[in-house]
Design an enzyme around this catalytic site. Structure first.
Site, PDB file in Angstrom:
ATOM      1  N   SER A  72     110.941  73.601 -20.739  1.00  0.00           N
ATOM      2  CA  SER A  72     111.980  73.949 -21.722  1.00  0.00           C
ATOM      3  C   SER A  72     112.502  75.367 -21.530  1.00  0.00           C
ATOM      4  CB  SER A  72     111.425  73.810 -23.134  1.00  0.00           C
ATOM      5  OG  SER A  72     110.915  72.522 -23.335  1.00  0.00           O
TER       6      SER A  72
HETATM    7  C1  LIG Z   1     111.043  69.007 -22.607  1.00  0.00           C
HETATM    8  S1  LIG Z   1     109.666  68.220 -21.898  1.00  0.00           S
HETATM    9  C2  LIG Z   1     108.312  69.192 -22.452  1.00  0.00           C
HETATM   10  C3  LIG Z   1     108.371  70.623 -22.038  1.00  0.00           C
HETATM   11  C4  LIG Z   1     107.068  71.328 -22.126  1.00  0.00           C
HETATM   12  N1  LIG Z   1     106.483  71.355 -23.445  1.00  0.00           N
HETATM   13  C5  LIG Z   1     107.096  72.754 -21.560  1.00  0.00           C
HETATM   14  O1  LIG Z   1     106.008  73.318 -21.502  1.00  0.00           O
HETATM   15  O2  LIG Z   1     108.150  73.237 -21.169  1.00  0.00           O
HETATM   16  C6  LIG Z   1     109.506  66.787 -22.896  1.00  0.00           C
HETATM   17  C7  LIG Z   1     108.377  65.879 -22.498  1.00  0.00           C
HETATM   18  O3  LIG Z   1     108.166  64.941 -23.525  1.00  0.00           O
HETATM   19  C8  LIG Z   1     107.616  63.805 -22.931  1.00  0.00           C
HETATM   20  N2  LIG Z   1     107.648  62.677 -23.857  1.00  0.00           N
HETATM   21  C9  LIG Z   1     108.704  61.897 -24.195  1.00  0.00           C
HETATM   22  N3  LIG Z   1     108.318  60.957 -25.079  1.00  0.00           N
HETATM   23  C10 LIG Z   1     106.994  61.156 -25.305  1.00  0.00           C
HETATM   24  C11 LIG Z   1     106.031  60.496 -26.123  1.00  0.00           C
HETATM   25  N4  LIG Z   1     106.329  59.440 -26.877  1.00  0.00           N
HETATM   26  N5  LIG Z   1     104.769  60.977 -26.106  1.00  0.00           N
HETATM   27  C12 LIG Z   1     104.414  62.045 -25.348  1.00  0.00           C
HETATM   28  N6  LIG Z   1     105.299  62.685 -24.548  1.00  0.00           N
HETATM   29  C13 LIG Z   1     106.566  62.257 -24.534  1.00  0.00           C
HETATM   30  C14 LIG Z   1     108.437  63.623 -21.672  1.00  0.00           C
HETATM   31  O4  LIG Z   1     107.760  62.817 -20.730  1.00  0.00           O
HETATM   32  C15 LIG Z   1     108.634  65.060 -21.240  1.00  0.00           C
HETATM   33  O5  LIG Z   1     107.729  65.420 -20.238  1.00  0.00           O
END
Ligand SMILES: C[S@@+](CC[C@H](N)C(=O)[O-])C[C@H]1O[C@@H](n2cnc3c(N)ncnc32)[C@H](O)[C@@H]1O
Length: 402
Positions: A72
């Site tokens: 992010s």
């Molecule tokens: C923007 S990224 C996370 C960025 C991260 N927190 C960082 O350190 O920058 C969003 C993540 O949410 C995950 N995601 C989407 N739906 C999800 C769910 N139901 N449960 C867990 N993770 C999920 C995606 O696979 C993706 O890797």
């Protein structure tokens, strides 16, 4: 190697200085964490300058090039960490991994606390675990699971932070918070996403802060994507949330007729943020957002405020959207909001919309902002605070403006 880490340190310092200067970072602990964690280790696909630019690094895309995972953007991460209010010794759950934010959380909780990060995608969790080890945070627990159900085996948590765009708050998140726990989640409300900080109050949640953000959508059991209603030979689309339905053919026909423009008399400076106006408008019945191709602008079909997300309202066979603001001074530093209505009642819908902009400017502009209260689905109206209520599968979200 030494050169890389020196350059990385310098770029990191520059990034953090900028986030302190613009007021995003407010506390010494968040500042120290961002100064310490090597973001480039978690985004090896990016050049060093890109790893320390204030932008998300997309790490995985779906078939339609939509981002599925990313590291992010630092501004959003810092804003959300400030909202989360993490202290040493806390047990924290992060939903949506990448590794970077988990490392920042580990810095904040220290050796007496614990961080669990989970992601639905094993490709993401494998990477996150590897990078966390490389960066010196091997004691962060990385789980592959659907965040809809939280992490029951590691609960309760003092803090839960969600880093994927969520259309609801599933019961597990509240249940896995400690009695005075705090949740920060990018919540989609009427097609608009805000990172909202909530405090647990027994069986409901009360907000005490929020900020604008954009996130990849939640996948899995809680997936609740927006739908597109295509108009004008697919050059224009209405972005609709949840169960909202519109009469596409009638609205397409409305767009073929000249619109009615209503100028509001409400002005805004070039650099002045007005995110709360969007939120205020989102409580109008029929709220959605309008997106248009460049061709639609060039052909004069629309003259909307944003290419992909102009706030709009639909009322039966008519609708109105916020136009590109018009300059009111010679230097083009101040602009007036306007609304264009289409359809048989387009003029009336545009006037109603314009009046909402005037009311926001008179009553809410520069104020403390909105309060969000989340109760379980089925809670009677009488138990909800006064305000606009959005019903979701698991919850009822009340939005009020003190
Ligand atoms: C923007 S990224 C996370 C960025 C991260 N927190 C960082 O350190 O920058 C969003 C993540 O949410 C995950 N995601 C989407 N739906 C999800 C769910 N139901 N449960 C867990 N993770 C999920 C995606 O696979 C993706 O890797």
């Amino acid at each position: 190697m030494r050169e890389v880490s020196q350059q990385a340190r310098a770029l990191r310092a520059q990034l953090v200085d900028a986030l302190v200067a613009d007021g995003t970072i407010r506390t010494p602990s968040v500042e120290a964490a961002l100064r310490t964690v090597p973001r480039h280790v978690f985004a090896p696909e990016a050049t060093l300058p890109d790893a320390y630019a204030d932008a998300a690094v997309v790490t995985k895309t779906g078939d339609n090039t939509l981002a599925l995972s990313s590291v992010s953007a630092p501004q959003v991460i810092a804003m959300m960490l400030e909202l989360l209010d993490v202290h040493p010794g806390h047990r924290v759950l992060e939903i949506g991994s990448g590794g970077y934010n988990a490392a920042l959380l580990r810095e904040l909780v220290g050796t007496t606390g614990h961080v669990t990060t989970l992601d639905i995608d094993p490709w993401v969790t494998d990477r996150a675990a590897r990078f966390l080890g490389e960066a010196g945070y091997p004691d962060v627990t990385v789980l592959c699971a659907d965040g809809e159900y939280g992490a029951p085996d590691n609960a309760p948590f003092d803090r839960i932070i969600v880093t994927a765009g969520s259309s609801d708050i599933p019961p597990a998140w509240l249940a896995q918070l400690t009695p005075d726990g705090r949740l920060v989640v990018p919540l989609r409300l009427g097609n608009l996403t805000r990172a909202i900080a909530f405090n647990r109050r027994g069986f409901h949640l009360d907000s005490d802060g929020y900020g604008p953000c954009g996130f990849v959508p939640m996948q899995g059991a809680g997936e609740g994507r927006e739908r597109l209603e295509l108009l004008a030979d697919e050059d224009v689309a209405l972005r609709l949330d949840g169960p909202m339905r519109v009469n596409g053919p009638a609205l397409s026909a409305a767009l073929t007729q000249p619109g009615t423009d209503v100028w509001t008399g409400v002005t805004v400076g070039q650099q002045e943020p007005f995110d709360d106006l969007e939120l205020y408008l989102s409580t109008l019945p029929g709220f959605c957002r309008l997106a248009a191709t460049k061709a639609a602008f060039d052909k004069g079909i629309v003259d909307a405020s944003w290419r992909t997300a102009s706030p709009a309202i639909v009322d039966g066979d008519s609708f109105a959207y916020r136009m590109r603001p018009r300059p009111v001074d010679e230097d083009h530093t101040t602009f007036e909001f306007g609304v264009r209505g289409h359809g048989p009642n387009g003029a009336e819908v545009a006037e109603r919309y314009a009046e909402q902009i005037r009311t926001w400017s008179k009553l809410q502009r520069g104020g403390p902002g909105a309060l969000f209260t989340v109760h379980p689905a089925g809670t009677p109206d009488t138990d909800l605070p006064d305000g606009f209520v959005i019903d979701k599968p698991h919850t009822r979200v009340a939005i009020s403006w003190p």
